[in-house]
Design an enzyme around this catalytic site. Structure first.
Site, mmCIF file in Angstrom:
data_model
loop_
_atom_site.group_PDB
_atom_site.id
_atom_site.type_symbol
_atom_site.label_atom_id
_atom_site.label_comp_id
_atom_site.label_asym_id
_atom_site.label_seq_id
_atom_site.Cartn_x
_atom_site.Cartn_y
_atom_site.Cartn_z
ATOM 1 N N GLU A 256 -17.403 12.981 22.250
ATOM 2 C CA GLU A 256 -16.155 13.640 21.851
ATOM 3 C C GLU A 256 -15.761 13.423 20.389
ATOM 4 O OE1 GLU A 256 -13.207 12.970 24.859
ATOM 5 O OE2 GLU A 256 -14.222 14.416 26.144
ATOM 6 N N GLU B 132 0.824 -1.216 0.000
ATOM 7 C CA GLU B 132 0.000 0.000 0.000
ATOM 8 C C GLU B 132 0.860 1.269 0.000
ATOM 9 O OE1 GLU B 132 -2.876 -0.515 -0.732
ATOM 10 O OE2 GLU B 132 -3.597 -2.348 0.210
ATOM 11 N N HIS C 33 -2.785 2.505 8.373
ATOM 12 C CA HIS C 33 -3.887 1.722 7.813
ATOM 13 C C HIS C 33 -4.101 0.476 8.656
ATOM 14 C CE1 HIS C 33 -6.397 -0.600 5.146
ATOM 15 N NE2 HIS C 33 -5.454 -1.514 4.959
ATOM 16 N N HIS D 59 -7.505 -2.648 9.983
ATOM 17 C CA HIS D 59 -8.818 -3.251 9.734
ATOM 18 C C HIS D 59 -9.600 -3.363 11.046
ATOM 19 C CE1 HIS D 59 -6.410 -5.666 6.433
ATOM 20 N NE2 HIS D 59 -6.598 -4.402 6.081
ATOM 21 N N HIS E 88 -13.200 -2.783 3.700
ATOM 22 C CA HIS E 88 -11.794 -3.192 3.842
ATOM 23 C C HIS E 88 -11.192 -2.703 5.169
ATOM 24 C CE1 HIS E 88 -7.528 -3.607 1.980
ATOM 25 N NE2 HIS E 88 -7.413 -3.341 3.266
HETATM 26 O O1 2HA Z 1 -0.854 -4.884 3.870
HETATM 27 O O2 2HA Z 1 -3.803 -4.342 4.853
HETATM 28 O O3 2HA Z 1 -4.486 -3.381 2.501
HETATM 29 C C1 2HA Z 1 -2.011 -5.596 4.073
HETATM 30 C C2 2HA Z 1 -3.186 -4.736 3.901
HETATM 31 C C3 2HA Z 1 -3.552 -4.373 2.533
HETATM 32 ZN ZN ZN Z 2 -5.714 -3.494 4.421
#
Ligand code: 2HA
Ligand code: ZN
Length: 270
Positions: free
Chosen positions: A169, A116, A139, A141, A210
């Site tokens: 908040e 990414e 990033h 999940h 995602h």
């Molecule tokens: O690198 O989360 O979006 C693994 C991820 C891809």
């Molecule tokens: Zn990811």
């Protein structure tokens, strides 16, 4: 030269990835982080003239030429970073051509930065143009936020309003709201460009079905931003299927925002 494993930026990256893993936001190789480093800081630990190898980056990042980033590696697990930083992380400098990264440390097993990388570097470019103090792109999940993606309209305004209404908040922590992208193929320049476009206006960008991208001035602040979004999504998921008897009204949201003197998105209030 000091031992890089004692550097604050390495320790922070190890602590943050371990923390995110334990929160369940980064299963297997899920998630990636890039941290813009201060050249003077890096020079205490590394010879800046010693390039281990060059890695093509697959797009043009000229505005970042000369900048040095600490970046998680592709295919690497957040769970393993703290135990083995040199294989799981890399320090890279963007070359003057804007198309090559110079590896200064890390990716010791022959690896490279996260798949990414386009979304990270393009987001840094977008955020640095808005705020020169932006140093982190993160990033992951987060479970509840991801769950919410399956039952909530994927629209910037509607999604932001639902989150703002879940915790008093929220509007203080992310007054600019959250941008939401539809499902897109990850690891591509296209999703990088779409993310960066949203990053012109938002510090949080949801990748539909995602995960999420957050940007901020340091690791703590960026982590706290995602943590707050995820907490709001958790409250949403715990209540979405139940009759709602009480709510934080738009008037309440404006009262909070004014009290904390934050510049919130007025067009997201009814
Ligand atoms: O690198 O989360 O979006 C693994 C991820 C891809
Ligand atoms: Zn990811």
């Amino acid at each position: 030269m000091k031992d890089i494993l004692t550097a604050k930026f390495i320790k922070e990256m190890c602590d943050t990835t371990a923390n995110m893993y334990r929160l369940g936001w980064d299963e297997r190789n899920g998630g990636n982080i890039s941290l813009l480093l201060d050249e003077k800081d890096v020079a205490e630990y590394l010879d800046l003239n010693k390039v281990i190898r060059e890695i093509p980056i697959g797009f043009e990042a000229k505005p970042l030429a000369g900048k040095i980033f600490l970046v998680t590696g592709t295919g690497k697990y957040f769970k393993n970073v703290a135990g083995d930083p040199e294989n799981n992380l890399g320090v890279v400098r963007i070359k003057a051509d804007g198309e090559t990264a110079e590896l200064l440390w890390g990716y010791a097993d022959g690896g490279r930065f996260t798949s990414e990388f386009p979304a990270h570097m393009m987001s840094h470019m977008a955020r640095l143009a808005v705020d020169p103090n932006n140093r982190v792109v993160m990033h992951c999940h987060p479970t509840n936020l991801l769950a919410m993606n399956f039952v909530h309209e994927l629209d910037d305004r509607a999604f932001t309003r639902s989150l703002w209404q879940m915790c008093t908040e929220c509007i203080v922590v992310f007054p600019d709201g959250v941008g939401v992208l539809p499902w897109m193929l990850c690891g591509t320049n296209e999703i990088g460009e779409a993310t960066a476009k949203k990053m012109n206006d938002y510090r949080v960008v949801v990748w539909g079905l995602h995960g999420v991208y957050g940007a901020g001035k340091d690791m703590d602040e960026t982590f706290g931003l995602i943590e707050t979004v995820e907490k709001a999504a958790e409250i949403y998921m715990k209540t979405a299927h139940l009759p709602r008897l009480n709510t934080i009204t738009d008037e309440d949201l404006v009262t909070i925002a004014n009290h904390f003197k934050v510049n919130y998105r007025k067009d997201f209030i009814d």
